[in-house]
Design a protein around this motif. Structure first.
Motif, PDB file in Angstrom:
ATOM      1  N   PHE A   1      12.351  16.532  20.936  1.00  0.00           N
ATOM      2  CA  PHE A   1      13.284  15.527  20.430  1.00  0.00           C
ATOM      3  C   PHE A   1      12.695  14.881  19.173  1.00  0.00           C
ATOM      4  O   PHE A   1      13.360  14.747  18.144  1.00  0.00           O
ATOM      5  CB  PHE A   1      13.538  14.444  21.485  1.00  0.00           C
TER       6      PHE A   1
ATOM      7  N   VAL B   1      20.030   5.661  18.700  1.00  0.00           N
ATOM      8  CA  VAL B   1      20.418   7.035  19.036  1.00  0.00           C
ATOM      9  C   VAL B   1      20.376   7.881  17.776  1.00  0.00           C
ATOM     10  O   VAL B   1      20.782   7.438  16.697  1.00  0.00           O
ATOM     11  CB  VAL B   1      21.834   7.071  19.651  1.00  0.00           C
TER      12      VAL B   1
ATOM     13  N   SER C   1      15.512   5.649  13.251  1.00  0.00           N
ATOM     14  CA  SER C   1      15.088   6.782  14.078  1.00  0.00           C
ATOM     15  C   SER C   1      13.763   7.346  13.588  1.00  0.00           C
ATOM     16  O   SER C   1      12.872   7.674  14.383  1.00  0.00           O
ATOM     17  CB  SER C   1      16.150   7.885  14.057  1.00  0.00           C
TER      18      SER C   1
ATOM     19  N   TRP D   1      14.362  24.205  23.842  1.00  0.00           N
ATOM     20  CA  TRP D   1      15.037  22.977  24.237  1.00  0.00           C
ATOM     21  C   TRP D   1      14.348  21.750  23.660  1.00  0.00           C
ATOM     22  O   TRP D   1      13.124  21.706  23.529  1.00  0.00           O
ATOM     23  CB  TRP D   1      15.094  22.876  25.760  1.00  0.00           C
ATOM     24  N   ASN D   2      15.142  20.753  23.332  1.00  0.00           N
ATOM     25  CA  ASN D   2      14.586  19.487  22.858  1.00  0.00           C
ATOM     26  C   ASN D   2      13.669  18.859  23.901  1.00  0.00           C
ATOM     27  O   ASN D   2      12.745  18.118  23.555  1.00  0.00           O
ATOM     28  CB  ASN D   2      15.710  18.508  22.508  1.00  0.00           C
ATOM     29  N   GLU D   3      13.926  19.138  25.160  1.00  0.00           N
ATOM     30  CA  GLU D   3      13.082  18.599  26.225  1.00  0.00           C
ATOM     31  C   GLU D   3      11.705  19.259  26.264  1.00  0.00           C
ATOM     32  O   GLU D   3      10.811  18.794  26.971  1.00  0.00           O
ATOM     33  CB  GLU D   3      13.772  18.788  27.582  1.00  0.00           C
TER      34      GLU D   3
ATOM     35  N   THR E   1      21.235  11.984  16.289  1.00  0.00           N
ATOM     36  CA  THR E   1      22.080  13.142  16.589  1.00  0.00           C
ATOM     37  C   THR E   1      21.425  14.411  16.074  1.00  0.00           C
ATOM     38  O   THR E   1      20.883  14.436  14.963  1.00  0.00           O
ATOM     39  CB  THR E   1      23.468  12.983  15.940  1.00  0.00           C
TER      40      THR E   1
ATOM     41  N   TRP F   1      20.614  11.642  21.316  1.00  0.00           N
ATOM     42  CA  TRP F   1      19.623  11.211  22.291  1.00  0.00           C
ATOM     43  C   TRP F   1      18.958   9.921  21.818  1.00  0.00           C
ATOM     44  O   TRP F   1      19.001   9.575  20.640  1.00  0.00           O
ATOM     45  CB  TRP F   1      18.560  12.282  22.517  1.00  0.00           C
ATOM     46  N   ASN F   2      18.348   9.239  22.759  1.00  0.00           N
ATOM     47  CA  ASN F   2      17.602   8.035  22.428  1.00  0.00           C
ATOM     48  C   ASN F   2      16.436   8.400  21.518  1.00  0.00           C
ATOM     49  O   ASN F   2      15.719   9.364  21.764  1.00  0.00           O
ATOM     50  CB  ASN F   2      17.096   7.371  23.712  1.00  0.00           C
TER      51      ASN F   2
ATOM     52  N   THR G   1      13.925  15.276  15.156  1.00  0.00           N
ATOM     53  CA  THR G   1      14.204  14.143  14.270  1.00  0.00           C
ATOM     54  C   THR G   1      13.410  14.248  12.974  1.00  0.00           C
ATOM     55  O   THR G   1      13.951  14.044  11.872  1.00  0.00           O
ATOM     56  CB  THR G   1      13.867  12.821  14.982  1.00  0.00           C
TER      57      THR G   1
ATOM     58  N   ARG H   1      25.056  16.780  19.878  1.00  0.00           N
ATOM     59  CA  ARG H   1      24.231  16.172  20.915  1.00  0.00           C
ATOM     60  C   ARG H   1      23.418  15.031  20.336  1.00  0.00           C
ATOM     61  O   ARG H   1      22.794  15.176  19.283  1.00  0.00           O
ATOM     62  CB  ARG H   1      23.284  17.215  21.510  1.00  0.00           C
TER      63      ARG H   1
END
Length: 218
Positions: free
Chosen positions: A90, A132, A115, A148-150, A134, A176-177, A94, A174
């Motif tokens: 994530f 947030v 961000s 995956w971003n995770e 995107t 995310w925080n 960014t 999508r």
């Protein structure tokens, strides 16, 4: 006696995670010295599903002063980007968008200044925010599989001695925080080189996107 000692060590394993994280998140030298050696053992223990060692595994896997080859499939361009201190994909996502879109190298909507600050601020993060961001890309392995971003920057495959990441168009919108995974660990991402067109094409030729790479800068 030995069995008792091992049992006590096993039961107290998670209590050692917070102090280990405190050191790992503050010292590049410690991560470099112990990360590669301890990460496999940490993952083996975590796989037993008796202890939650996700944070420790993520900290041990952090890359520092690592240069990625990043290919932008929609434009056929390629870049070298040096990263460090990034806790998950994530945060990587960014910062790649900040460097490439914010820097005017590829089209898209750059992440907000807030961000980026949350991902890079040297000061420890203070609590959770509502900011947030995107997704601007699809993070892809050279074979076309989604990263995956995770996941972690450490998941990016190594091709001919270099970590090779392909950025595609996002499959869906999508958000995310924007808070970073490790509050005490600021991330960095620096564009070190725009690849000439022929070099970008050569790297694309090592991927499932071999038809790309015709628009690179020379």
């Amino acid at each position: 006696m030995e069995a008792t000692r091992l049992a006590l060590a096993w039961c107290s394993l998670e209590t050692w995670q917070p102090p280990a994280l405190a050191v790992l998140c503050r010292s590049v030298e410690v991560r470099r010295q112990y990360g590669a050696a301890l990460l496999p053992a940490c993952r083996e223990v975590a796989a037993l599903e008796r202890h939650d060692l996700k944070c420790l595994a993520y900290a041990l896997a952090v890359l520092d002063e690592e240069t990625l080859v990043v290919l932008h499939e929609p434009t056929g361009t390629g870049f070298e980007i040096r990263i460090g201190g990034i806790g998950d994909n994530f945060q990587l996502h960014t910062l790649l968008a900040h460097v490439l879109i914010g820097g005017g190298h590829v089209p898209g909507t750059a992440p907000s200044a807030e961000s980026v600050r949350l991902a890079t601020d040297p000061a420890p993060a203070q609590g959770r925010t509502e900011t947030v961001t995107t997704g601007a890309f699809e993070l892809l392995a050279p074979d076309g599989e989604r990263l995956w971003n995770e996941g972690l920057p450490d998941d990016i495959p190594v091709v001919e001695g270099r970590r090779l990441l392909v950025l595609g168009e996002p499959a869906y919108r999508r958000g995310w925080n924007a808070d970073r995974f490790f509050p005490h660990l600021p991330g960095t991402a620096e564009l070190t080189r725009v690849l000439p067109a022929d070099e970008a094409r050569a790297w694309f030729g090592r991927t499932a996107f071999a038809g790309s790479g015709g628009v690179g800068e020379s």
